[in-house]
Write an enzyme that holds these catalytic residues in place. Structure first.
Site, PDB file in Angstrom:
ATOM      1  N   ASP A   1       0.870  -1.172   0.000  1.00  0.00           N
ATOM      2  CA  ASP A   1       0.000   0.000   0.000  1.00  0.00           C
ATOM      3  C   ASP A   1       0.914   1.230   0.000  1.00  0.00           C
ATOM      4  O   ASP A   1       1.612   1.475   0.981  1.00  0.00           O
ATOM      5  CB  ASP A   1      -0.878  -0.042   1.256  1.00  0.00           C
TER       6      ASP A   1
ATOM      7  N   ASP B   1       4.875  10.468 -22.434  1.00  0.00           N
ATOM      8  CA  ASP B   1       3.753  10.900 -23.269  1.00  0.00           C
ATOM      9  C   ASP B   1       3.721   9.845 -24.371  1.00  0.00           C
ATOM     10  O   ASP B   1       4.605   9.818 -25.235  1.00  0.00           O
ATOM     11  CB  ASP B   1       4.019  12.282 -23.873  1.00  0.00           C
ATOM     12  N   HIS B   2       2.738   8.954 -24.330  1.00  0.00           N
ATOM     13  CA  HIS B   2       2.853   7.772 -25.199  1.00  0.00           C
ATOM     14  C   HIS B   2       2.782   8.135 -26.686  1.00  0.00           C
ATOM     15  O   HIS B   2       3.167   7.338 -27.529  1.00  0.00           O
ATOM     16  CB  HIS B   2       1.842   6.686 -24.817  1.00  0.00           C
TER      17      HIS B   2
ATOM     18  N   HIS C   1      -0.364  15.332 -25.702  1.00  0.00           N
ATOM     19  CA  HIS C   1      -0.221  14.692 -27.013  1.00  0.00           C
ATOM     20  C   HIS C   1      -0.231  15.697 -28.173  1.00  0.00           C
ATOM     21  O   HIS C   1       0.607  15.629 -29.069  1.00  0.00           O
ATOM     22  CB  HIS C   1      -1.337  13.667 -27.239  1.00  0.00           C
TER      23      HIS C   1
ATOM     24  N   LYS D   1     -12.097   7.535 -35.808  1.00  0.00           N
ATOM     25  CA  LYS D   1     -10.853   7.527 -35.029  1.00  0.00           C
ATOM     26  C   LYS D   1      -9.723   7.882 -35.982  1.00  0.00           C
ATOM     27  O   LYS D   1      -9.470   7.161 -36.956  1.00  0.00           O
ATOM     28  CB  LYS D   1     -10.608   6.145 -34.410  1.00  0.00           C
TER      29      LYS D   1
HETATM   30  C1  BG6 Z   1      -4.679   9.012 -23.266  1.00  0.00           C
HETATM   31  C2  BG6 Z   1      -5.918   9.718 -22.809  1.00  0.00           C
HETATM   32  O1  BG6 Z   1      -3.536   9.717 -22.858  1.00  0.00           O
HETATM   33  O2  BG6 Z   1      -4.678   8.913 -24.691  1.00  0.00           O
HETATM   34  C3  BG6 Z   1      -7.169   8.991 -23.320  1.00  0.00           C
HETATM   35  O3  BG6 Z   1      -5.949   9.773 -21.394  1.00  0.00           O
HETATM   36  C4  BG6 Z   1      -7.093   8.789 -24.818  1.00  0.00           C
HETATM   37  O4  BG6 Z   1      -8.355   9.723 -22.978  1.00  0.00           O
HETATM   38  C5  BG6 Z   1      -5.766   8.164 -25.214  1.00  0.00           C
HETATM   39  O5  BG6 Z   1      -8.164   7.950 -25.199  1.00  0.00           O
HETATM   40  C6  BG6 Z   1      -5.607   8.128 -26.721  1.00  0.00           C
HETATM   41  O6  BG6 Z   1      -4.489   7.373 -27.082  1.00  0.00           O
HETATM   42  P1  BG6 Z   1      -4.394   6.616 -28.476  1.00  0.00           P
HETATM   43  O7  BG6 Z   1      -3.004   6.103 -28.528  1.00  0.00           O
HETATM   44  O8  BG6 Z   1      -5.444   5.547 -28.445  1.00  0.00           O
HETATM   45  O9  BG6 Z   1      -4.703   7.647 -29.528  1.00  0.00           O
END
Ligand code: BG6
Length: 476
Positions: free
Chosen positions: A89, A172-173, A235, A336
């Protein structure tokens, strides 16, 4: 290929949604492709499972869902041999004592904090207390990093008390997406593009991240966050950096991050009145059998949280003077899509130009580059007609495309910081966002404009472009 670095990953928040949906599948794929050191180990840290067996049973169910065809039982079992589960925890400081054993390791220790950011400072303090902040330790912070400039500074300062900047990997993916990274060689490696990448040749730039999903089960988080913080602050501004930054002097992490910082610092900061004229917020309403945002679970009935943002930005530097950059993102949109559209200037008196050139860099659903050109219309006479030249980046790359999280995890393991945000960059991004955030918190500001679920967002976003004579790419 050289042997990958050995590491021990301490994954905080291992039973959470992100870890189960993205991080473990990413680690599994890296394992399946022999990209992890044979001795590399993972300690999954969470609260909701009692022991390793129970944790792995749940994880396997999730992994089968998320990995789909990539799941192979035998490979999965060898992957699981790397994993131990630790029930801990994070709000109980004495429970960190067990982690002291890892401090003896001379290998890289990666503490990945996939938890709510309010725990970041305490976890870092505890890691340091048990000796886990030596130079071989890296700490990974998931977004959101704060909910405004002040809280972000506060988190960064707290983490910075225990770790030096080059030990901190802020995720930041979007920076893990190949098609975004590809912008750097595309722009700077091809004089063909570099020579026209400026105000003399470019009319406007559009950056869109449209999602078809609504807020789903994340209502409580989303309602206090909104699209500006969830998507634009991170992003979309990162996409903008890669599109507009100057050429770094090398591919070294800090050279890239210095240029991104300079770009963010050149963004024009808006007054409250300018926010009203340069930014639009929207909220989805019921349509096509989909709920209104206000009817989703865990949303305040009178919520003014935005699920859509469009904004017109200006970069006050010599390359971009006067060029509008339009950013747009939203939930429950028509398709999308994530893309960057570069609209080139055209000469209305040129008899050979039926259309303006346009370069579309698509990150998803497909990774493509599409260049709209003028060609000769077939048949007699000399008339021009538009034609698209399309490059499938994934096919051209001729190798396995990793998902963003796999690529980012491998960068962390390799100790490369270029795809992670430095503290000053993050704060510069917040600096641009703050006037919008503050204006929209003001009850006198225009309320979010409703837009039907499944559409391209608030109508005001069309007007935003129309007054400059521009149109969103899907309408042309
Ligand atoms: C995340 C957000 O960082 O990115 C989400 O918190 C969003 O709300 C997502 O859906 C989108 O990522 P991707 O890679 O699916 O475009």
């Amino acid at each position: 290929m050289s042997t990958p670095n050995n590491f021990h990953l301490l994954l905080f928040g291992a039973t959470g949604d992100l870890a189960q949906r993205k991080l473990f599948p990413a680690l599994y794929r890296a394992h399946a492709h022999d990209l992890l050191h044979p001795q590399a180990r993972i300690t999954a840290i969470g609260r909701s499972e009692p022991d390793t067996a129970a944790f792995l049973a749940t994880l396997q169910q999730q992994a089968q869902n998320h990995l789909a065809d990539d799941f192979n039982l035998q490979t999965w079992q060898t992957f699981c041999q790397r994993i131990d589960y630790l029930m801990l925890d994070v709000s109980q400081s004495q429970q960190f004592d067990v982690l002291a054993t890892f401090a003896q390791s001379s290998d890289t220790v990666i503490a990945y904090l996939s938890t709510a950011p309010r725990f970041f400072a305490d976890i870092c303090q505890q890691l340091a207390r048990v000796g886990l902040n030596t130079p071989n330790v890296r700490v990974v912070l998931e977004k959101p990093l704060g909910n405004d400039l002040d809280s972000s500074r506060h988190i960064n300062a707290a983490v910075g008390e225990y770790f030096s900047e080059n030990q901190i990997y802020r995720i930041d993916h979007y920076l893990g997406k190949e098609a975004l990274q590809n912008l750097l060689p595309l722009r700077f490696g091809n004089p063909l593009f570099e020579s026209v990448w400026n105000k003399d040749f470019i009319q406007s730039v559009q950056i869109t991240v449209a999602e078809t999903l609504g807020v789903g089960t994340r209502g409580a988080f989303y309602d206090r966050t909104g699209a500006l913080r969830d998507m634009v602050q991170n992003h979309l501004l990162q996409m903008l950096c890669y599109t507009a930054m100057e050429r770094p002097t090398s591919t070294h992490s800090d050279d890239i991050r210095n240029e991104k910082l300079k770009l963010l610092e050149s963004l024009r900061i808006y007054t409250p009145a300018e926010v009203d004229t340069h930014a639009v917020r929207g909220q989805y309403t019921a349509a096509q059998g989909m709920n209104a945002y206000l009817d989703e679970a865990d949303i305040a009935p009178d919520s003014r949280t935005e699920t859509f943002v469009a904004a017109e930005l200006y970069i006050d530097n010599p390359r971009w003077t006067g060029v509008p950059f339009y950013l747009r993102t939203g939930k429950r949109m028509a398709q999308k899509q994530a893309h960057i559209v570069i609209n080139f200037k055209t000469d209305p008196h040129n008899p050979f130009a039926a259309v303006a050139n346009r370069l579309t860099i698509s990150l998803q659903p497909d990774e493509t580059l599409t260049l709209r050109l003028n060609t000769k219309r077939t048949g007699s006479g000399m008339q021009s007609a538009p034609a698209d030249m399309v490059l499938d980046l994934a096919a051209a790359a001729n190798g396995r495309r990793m998902e963003a999280y796999e690529l980012l995890l491998l960068e962390i393991i390799a100790g490369r910081l270029g795809l992670f945000n430095r503290r000053d960059e993050l704060e510069a991004a917040w600096h641009w966002v703050m006037p919008l955030l503050e204006r929209w918190q003001d009850p006198s500001a225009p309320a979010p404009q409703g837009y039907p679920a499944g559409s391209w967002g608030a109508a005001a976003a069309q007007t935003l472009l129309a007054r400059n004579g521009d149109t969103w790419a899907e309408n042309t």
